[in-house]
Scaffold this motif. Structure first.
Motif, short mmCIF file in Angstrom:
data_model
loop_
_atom_site.label_atom_id
_atom_site.label_comp_id
_atom_site.label_asym_id
_atom_site.label_seq_id
_atom_site.Cartn_x
_atom_site.Cartn_y
_atom_site.Cartn_z
N GLU A 8 0.83 -1.21 0.00
CA GLU A 8 0.00 0.00 0.00
C GLU A 8 0.86 1.26 0.00
N ASN A 44 2.10 1.65 -3.53
CA ASN A 44 0.98 2.16 -4.32
C ASN A 44 0.78 3.66 -4.11
N LEU A 92 1.49 7.57 -6.71
CA LEU A 92 0.60 8.69 -7.03
C LEU A 92 1.34 10.01 -7.19
N GLU A 126 -1.74 13.56 3.01
CA GLU A 126 -2.79 14.08 2.13
C GLU A 126 -3.35 13.03 1.18
N ILE A 127 -2.60 11.98 0.96
CA ILE A 127 -3.09 11.00 -0.03
C ILE A 127 -3.41 9.63 0.56
N GLU A 128 -3.00 9.37 1.80
CA GLU A 128 -3.24 8.02 2.33
C GLU A 128 -4.71 7.83 2.70
N LEU A 129 -5.15 6.58 2.66
CA LEU A 129 -6.50 6.25 3.10
C LEU A 129 -6.59 6.34 4.63
N PRO A 130 -7.73 6.77 5.15
CA PRO A 130 -7.87 6.81 6.61
C PRO A 130 -7.98 5.40 7.19
N SER A 178 -6.03 2.90 7.60
CA SER A 178 -5.62 1.80 6.72
C SER A 178 -4.92 0.68 7.50
#
Lengths: 342, 342
Positions: free
Chosen positions: A74, A77, A81, A223-227, A229
């Motif tokens: 992850e 991944n 971005l 700013e880009i990571e999923l909450p 996770s």
């Protein structure tokens, strides 16, 4: 596509296809996770303060320099971005390219040479600003670690070119001690060094990857990571796994010894080349038969290995095997001798 | 940004800011996960066959129509990759827009009307092919469910326009029974209906979201999803949670009753409007004071609520509270009466 697919076989197999610490999960973890079970009923700390502190202490960095993810993959991944193009050397872990494609990014592939060395000059002449260079260190499927001087050189070149260097060090702790890349490269900003609980702590099911980056990059990552996770079990596990220095020492010593043992015997088996490895797995080139023949012969004996022809840069003449318990290692070595001769 | 941040407070608080089933985790789950603990030391089935079968049985669909993720938010995130633009109605769960922005997608926002209804004609005139429309059903933060006829209409319009409809039904089981959207919309292909273990099964820490899509979309999803994104505990939990029909029934009945009880008392409190809700939380408009005043007054009493001004489309005159145990509900109602008058 990946190793570890024990679920596609009807009978129980000895899994040499996934590369997990053969010492298994440290015993005290189970008891601790049972104690913390109720954490599952509340949201994990969205800032993961406890987790980042524990990882930072283990890596000897600041919590502000830590990012974490649902497995190393992850983090790979999410970093993709930020960039325009992903640069890899093949053969390597297939997810580097798969994630780049899933995220609609350009991919530039170089080839390792026949000794799995990086062609530094070729890389230097071809990388561009906003390139993300992803290198396994040690690299999967061959297990070779990047030499210290080459690694420093790579960091310098990356910086000069305005690119970014990501080291996938999922197998770091299995390596004979030579350098700590985090310490070695601490003065470089545009570097991400990923490690994970998956392999060394024998916890592929818990899904915990983490990385050291600069504090600036850690801020951008937020700013880009999923909450949320990282699940609450992985979060709690960081209280335990990094602190058992005895388990860490024993695991390193065991793999060191067993790697030598296996390479020594493999070197005497006819019609194969076993590559030098710094990890807990061994890539083997078959000079006779192919992966299917060896795979099927071993599967008849209840042994599952990793075929390698679906790894970009390899073909049907390669297999990969994990280093497991002495009993199991002796078993696969005996079978290979039976098939290939001594 | 989100509710549930109990970690930023020094003292223990009663958390009305996150919306978890107040009946808590079903007791037999702990014992089962302890029994399955050793699964953590092997990779989860990369095809998640057991998990998809269990989810499919629960949703009354085929395993080939199921996708799953590390929480509902990962499924939302991954579907956004397929589309050019994300269409939302505000106010809504903030991650719809945050994930679109993290993935560099265009966002088109519409506003719910003052009764939280969708302006169907406006939507119809403005959506384009390759739009992903994401709607909470029931919607967070207000809790209103889309009416059956409106929902069918939305599906028809989406299909006509070549767009895609995603329903975030994380709170589905809390709703009074009226329709099952999966059954209702089973003949539409370009629809994804997401549900989760998080809220109704009181398992935010386990990270398990799942969705019903067409078998075609499930195949496409395999190409972009991360490998092993569901941890072994969540995987194993699917053997248990969906099968306890008594827990499911009791939870639904409890929330139904308690929702009426709270709305009834809230309707008598001065200077607020409590919105009709189909979920396990209640949005309140403050006609006197603002969110900070109420938040701080309640925090002094050890009660944590959700301020809403950081939700696009709301302002400082809104708060959101969860439905919890009768004891806790009485406590917050009493405090609100003390502050606002009856």
């Amino acid at each position: 596509m990946h190793g570890g697919d024990i679920y596609s076989h009807n009978k129980k197999v000895i899994d040499f296809s996934s590369n997990i610490n053969p010492l298994g999960v440290m015993p005290e973890l189970k008891e601790y996770l049972i104690k913390c079970f109720d954490e599952v009923s509340v949201y994990p700390d969205i800032k993961y303060r406890r987790l980042k502190k524990n990882i930072a202490d283990y890596l000897n960095v600041e919590p502000s320099q830590v990012v974490a993810g649902n497995g190393a993959v992850e983090i790979i991944n999410n970093f993709i971005l930020f960039f325009d193009r992903v640069v890899v050397f093949t053969p390597c872990f297939s997810e580097y390219v798969l994630r780049a494609k899933a995220l609609n990014k350009e991919v530039r592939k170089f080839k390792y040479d026949s000794n799995f060395e990086i062609a530094i000059e070729e890389l230097k002449n071809n990388i561009r600003p906003k390139d993300l260079i992803i290198l396994g260190n040690p690299n999967n499927p061959n297990g070779k670690r990047i030499d210290r001087e080459v690694l420093i050189n790579l960091a310098v070149i990356t910086q000069e070119k305005g690119a970014f260097l990501m080291l996938d060090e999922a197998f770091y702790e299995f390596c004979p001690y030579d350098y700590d890349s985090i310490e070695l490269l601490k003065n470089f900003d545009d570097i991400c060094i990923i490690r994970a609980a998956t392999k060394f702590f024998a916890l592929p099911g818990i899904r915990l990857g983490y990385a050291k980056v600069s504090a600036n990059w850690a801020e951008r990552y937020k700013e880009i990571e999923l909450p949320w996770s990282i699940n609450s079990f992985a979060d709690a596990a960081t209280e335990i796994i990094f602190k058992n220095k005895d388990y860490i020492k024993k695991s390193k010593e065991y793999i060191n010894e067993e790697r030598q043992y296996m390479l020594n015997i493999l070197s005497k088996i006819k019609n194969i080349v076993a590559y030098k490895t710094d990890a807990n797995f061994i890539l083997i080139k078959l000079l006779k038969y192919d992966e299917d023949f060896i795979y099927n012969r071993l599967l008849e004996k209840g042994i599952l290995i990793r075929k390698c022809s679906n790894i970009d840069g390899l073909d049907k003449s390669y297999i990969r095997i994990a280093i497991k318990s002495r009993e199991y290692n002796d078993l696969i070595l005996k079978e290979l001798i039976d098939i290939l001769g001594e």
